[in-house]
Design a protein around this motif. Structure first.
Motif, short mmCIF file in Angstrom:
data_model
loop_
_atom_site.label_atom_id
_atom_site.label_comp_id
_atom_site.label_asym_id
_atom_site.label_seq_id
_atom_site.Cartn_x
_atom_site.Cartn_y
_atom_site.Cartn_z
N GLU A 294 0.80 -1.05 -0.17
CA GLU A 294 0.30 -0.11 0.00
C GLU A 294 1.20 1.45 -0.10
OE1 GLU A 294 -3.59 1.78 2.53
OE2 GLU A 294 -2.95 -0.05 2.83
N GLN A 295 0.54 2.11 -0.66
CA GLN A 295 1.43 3.46 -0.53
C GLN A 295 0.60 4.94 -0.85
OE1 GLN A 295 1.95 1.31 -3.64
NE2 GLN A 295 2.99 0.59 -2.15
N VAL A 319 -3.34 0.10 -3.54
CA VAL A 319 -3.07 -1.38 -2.90
C VAL A 319 -3.14 -2.12 -3.93
CG1 VAL A 319 -4.12 -3.15 -1.20
CG2 VAL A 319 -4.54 -0.59 -1.42
N GLU A 320 -2.20 -2.77 -4.12
CA GLU A 320 -1.78 -3.96 -4.54
C GLU A 320 -2.09 -5.11 -4.30
OE1 GLU A 320 1.22 -6.27 -7.79
OE2 GLU A 320 2.16 -3.67 -6.65
N GLY A 340 -6.40 -11.69 -6.75
CA GLY A 340 -5.08 -10.89 -7.19
C GLY A 340 -5.84 -9.22 -7.67
N ASN A 341 -5.49 -8.40 -7.40
CA ASN A 341 -5.79 -6.51 -7.48
C ASN A 341 -4.93 -5.21 -7.54
OD1 ASN A 341 -6.73 -6.48 -4.85
ND2 ASN A 341 -7.16 -5.01 -5.01
N VAL A 342 -5.14 -4.89 -8.50
CA VAL A 342 -4.34 -3.38 -8.09
C VAL A 342 -5.71 -1.99 -8.29
CG1 VAL A 342 -2.83 -1.68 -8.90
CG2 VAL A 342 -1.81 -4.08 -9.15
N SER A 343 -5.18 -1.69 -6.98
CA SER A 343 -6.74 -0.20 -6.81
C SER A 343 -5.90 0.46 -6.56
CB SER A 343 -7.84 -0.78 -5.47
OG SER A 343 -8.55 -1.92 -5.96
N ARG A 344 -6.94 1.77 -6.99
CA ARG A 344 -6.06 3.15 -6.88
C ARG A 344 -7.65 4.12 -6.59
NH1 ARG A 344 -4.51 0.96 -11.41
NH2 ARG A 344 -2.38 0.26 -11.86
#
Length: 765
Positions: A294-295, A319-320, A340-344
């Motif tokens: 997370e960033q 968040v990945e 699996g996910n990349v969420s922004r």
């Protein structure tokens, strides 16, 4: 259940505290006494979080009435407040409890679990807020407030400790003044703990946890009329799936020739495997994991316009997540789910507020956008491909299904008609499915308060929200050994592409009457409405029908009567509230027979009350009680989409009673040293994990006990702390799912066992 120190009556270091500490909150955009806020709110200061060992958001339920924290994944929790919950675990879930971190709304499903370090306080606001916290808050809001940089001060803190299951942990914070008009703050946390689940198949321990977090802040105040706060943060969590206990649903007794196999609770899987029936042990063939990176960043600017204060809040988060869950918990690779996910997200909020005489007002606008790129990987019956299992025959020609959800002869290789592409093939199946989803929200809001008399004040607020959600999904289902086969005998049809776009509009609001009985007593009555946007079914992998029609928005109207009071020169605090919630079109996830549906239950109703009491009966001794009571929390009109009427069932994660009783003793044993000791007991009645109210997928009434102690040198500001959680090692469940056909089991997850930690801390001033 308690507070931050503010104002007078601060005890000398060599004297025990004789009164309750003042509580300050920002629930209405300004710092004010909790006792002056007509909202049911639980507040924990940073020192109380450290004292009680609340290092994660899951532990807030330890001290908050009618708050339940659950879920099959620690990274995607199910948070219920006053019976209102999102019972989903898919990446695009729609939280019912609004999460705010330093005024920034965080709606990502994989960003709801919070590591709490170097905090100023946490506020839990119960009930729909309607206006100021009107984004997805049918249940309420949790406001996390980080410790901020302080002007004119350079200081630091450090703590390090060890504990059970090879725990090692450390936290640090540094505040540095930069001249007279600027300051910075850096906060760090790190933990490494071994697993507490014994894997009897692999010989390794499961449910280990490693995480670290870092936060940097820069505060600038170039003039008395303007300031800005820039924050950046990052963190990583390397955890594990919950390693569930499974509950077989098929009879282990072989049927007579020509007879079908029957159902039996606590029986066997479709492979013939008999599950273990004990907490914190497994025979999973794993490995399993649940990892999150997370960033993010935020910028908050505040200025004085003369007629009003203006505040601009900008936020960004990413968040990945990568997770693998062995759901069957057996030595056979029967059901493995990979996520699996990349969420922004990006958000922008603009606030204006003013207080002029008897009238005060607030107004603003909010923009929020989030994107999800999801890629999930499921495998069914892989043990058939690798030859570690076989399937039990369940039915015979002409017979009805042996168990609910099992059509005659479905799913089993011996019934396939002759087909060259399936000759000799197992039914080991892969499902590769995912989606891209974009959500946008626009809102405008305003609220005004008018002091009608010296004691009577009325407040009215409104919020208009527009939500638009777009999804494009796919689900590729195939037999692993006959991947080109596209005929009708696949376990699930899948789809190449499905999706849509949908917009919803809503007006929500809040009306409050508050009457000041005295300086120490406030009586209030409120009506508030909440709105949760519609959404697409992110769990619809089996067929396009499950994703083409979105779930509709849900709305909730809450009627509340409350009392905030302090007695005996602030030696007793009693905050009481009673509420009734009329819940319409509530969103419910129904998971059965290996498929998930998102549905709108027509209606539900919730009636309850809460009490938060705190007292200092003698100097140095503080007693606290947090009581939540919901005698009614039921679905009024609800069909599960398969023809099962669930009307009258108890709502999930809505125990009738939650109660926490705590005692803490703080006593200066000299002018240098203070000793503290305390503990709490949390009790709750039966909690259901599914809408069907199955007893085997619920947790009966139980209680857990926590103890704590510390020794603090006031002169040099160092000391030691000891914490014991779940003192009596109570085994309790935190989640349950109806898996059913075609696998022949349900799943149940256990909470944490007894754990202890000991740490050393020091502050440098």
């Amino acid at each position: 259940m308690s507070s931050t120190v503010q104002g007078q009556d601060v005890a000398r270091p060599d004297e025990p505290r004789a009164v309750l500490e003042e509580v300050v909150v920002s629930a209405q955009w300004r710092d004010e006494r909790l006792q002056d806020v007509p909202i049911a709110t639980t507040v924990l200061s940073g020192s109380e979080l450290r004292r009680d060992g609340i290092i994660h958001s899951s532990r807030l339920a330890q001290v908050t009435p009618n708050l339940t924290y659950s879920g099959g994944f620690e990274t995607i929790p199910k948070i219920a407040l006053r019976g209102v919950v999102t019972n989903d675990f898919i990446q695009n879930l729609n939280p019912a409890v609004g999460t705010y971190v330093d005024d920034v709304y965080v709606g990502l499903g994989t960003a709801q679990a919070m590591q709490l370090y170097d905090m100023e306080r946490v506020e839990v606001l119960r009930g729909p807020q309607g206006t100021l916290y009107g984004k997805n808050t049918t249940a309420g809001a949790i406001n996390y407030v980080s410790a901020k940089p302080r002007l004119g001060s350079t200081d630091a803190s450090l703590s390090a400790g060890v504990g059970s299951y090879d725990l090692r942990e450390a936290d640090a914070a540094l505040n540095a003044a930069i001249g007279e008009r600027a300051a910075s703050r850096v906060s760090l946390t790190w933990r490494d703990r071994g697993g507490f689940v014994d894997n009897l198949h692999t010989g390794r321990n499961a449910r280990a946890l490693k995480f670290w977090g870092a936060r940097g802040q820069l505060f600038l105040k170039p003039s008395d009329g303007f300031d800005a706060l820039l924050k950046v943060f990052a963190g990583e969590r390397d955890g594990d799936a919950l390693n569930r206990m499974t509950i077989g649903t098929l009879s282990p007794v072989a049927p007579a020739p020509g007879s079908p196999r029957r159902s039996q609770l606590h029986g066997i899987h479709i492979t013939g495997y008999e599950p273990l029936r004990a907490p914190h042990v497994t025979e999973s063939d794993g490995p399993t994991y649940d990892r999150v990176d997370e960033q993010g960043a935020s910028l908050t600017m505040r200025g004085d316009l003369g007629f009003a204060e203006i505040k601009a809040i900008t936020g960004y988060g990413r968040v990945e997540r990568d997770a693998l869950d062995d759901v069957d918990g057996s030595p056979h690779s029967l059901l493995q789910l990979g996520y699996g996910n990349v969420s922004r997200f990006v958000s922008q909020e603009l606030r204006l507020s003013s207080e002029e005489g008897r009238f005060s007002w607030k107004a603003g606008a909010h923009f929020y956008e989030e994107r999800h790129d999801v890629d999930n990987r499921f495998r069914f019956f892989d043990c058939l491909r690798i030859g570690t299992c076989s399937l039990l025959p369940l039915s015979v020609p002409g017979d009805a299904p042996a168990a609910a959800g099992y059509p005659p002869f479905a799913y089993f290789p011996e019934v396939f008609p002759p087909a060259p592409e399936l000759a000799g093939a197992s039914i080991a199946t892969s499902v590769n499915w995912g989606y891209e989803q974009e959500n946008r929200s626009y809102a405008a809001f305003g609220e005004g308060s008018l002091q009608l008399t010296d004691r009577l004040t009325t407040t009215l607020g409104l919020r208009h929200t527009t939500e638009r959600r777009v999804i494009d999904a796919y689900s590729h289902v195939s037999f692993i050994e006959a991947a080109d086969y596209r005929g009708p005998l696949r376990l699930f049809p899948g789809y190449d592409s499905a999706g849509g776009s949908k917009r919803w509009d809503n007006v929500s609001g809040r009306f409050v009457l508050e009457y000041e009985l005295s300086r120490d007593a406030l009586l209030y009555a409120s009506v508030a409405t909440g709105f949760r946007s519609g959404n697409w079914n992110g769990g619809a992998y089996s067929s396009p029908a499950g994703i083409r029609v979105p779930v509709d928005p849900e709305t909730l109207a809450s009627y509340e009567l409350g009392l905030k009071s302090e007695w005996f020169d602030r030696r007793l605090r009693a905050n009481l509230s009673g509420f009734y919630s009329d819940y319409e079109d509530l969103q419910v996830s129904v998971f059965a027979n290996s498929t998930q549906m998102q549905l709108n239950a027509a209606n539900a109703e919730i009636f309850g009350a809460e009490a938060e009491l705190a007292a200092v009966p003698v100097p140095g001794l503080t007693a606290r009680l947090a009581l939540g009571w919901m005698p009614t929390a039921k679905y009024v009109d609800f069909n599960d989409g398969r023809g099962v009427d669930l009307s009258g069932n108890r709502m999930i994660l809505a125990p009738e009673v939650t109660a926490t009783a705590a005692l803490d003793f703080d006593y200066p044993i000299s002018s240098r040293w203070t000793v503290s000791a305390g503990g709490d007991v949390r009790y709750q009645t039966r909690t259901h994990f599914t809408v069907y109210n199955h007893q085997h997928l619920s947790q009966g009434e139980f209680a857990t006990t926590n103890l704590r102690a510390s020794l603090h040198n006031l002169e040099r500001d160092y000391g030691v702390r000891l914490l014991v959680r779940n003192l009596f090692d109570k085994a309790y469940g935190v989640d349950g799912n109806t898996i059913g056909a075609p696998f022949g089991f349900d799943a149940y997850a256990w909470g944490e066992p007894r754990m202890w930690s000991a740490s050393f801390f020091v502050n440098f001033n």
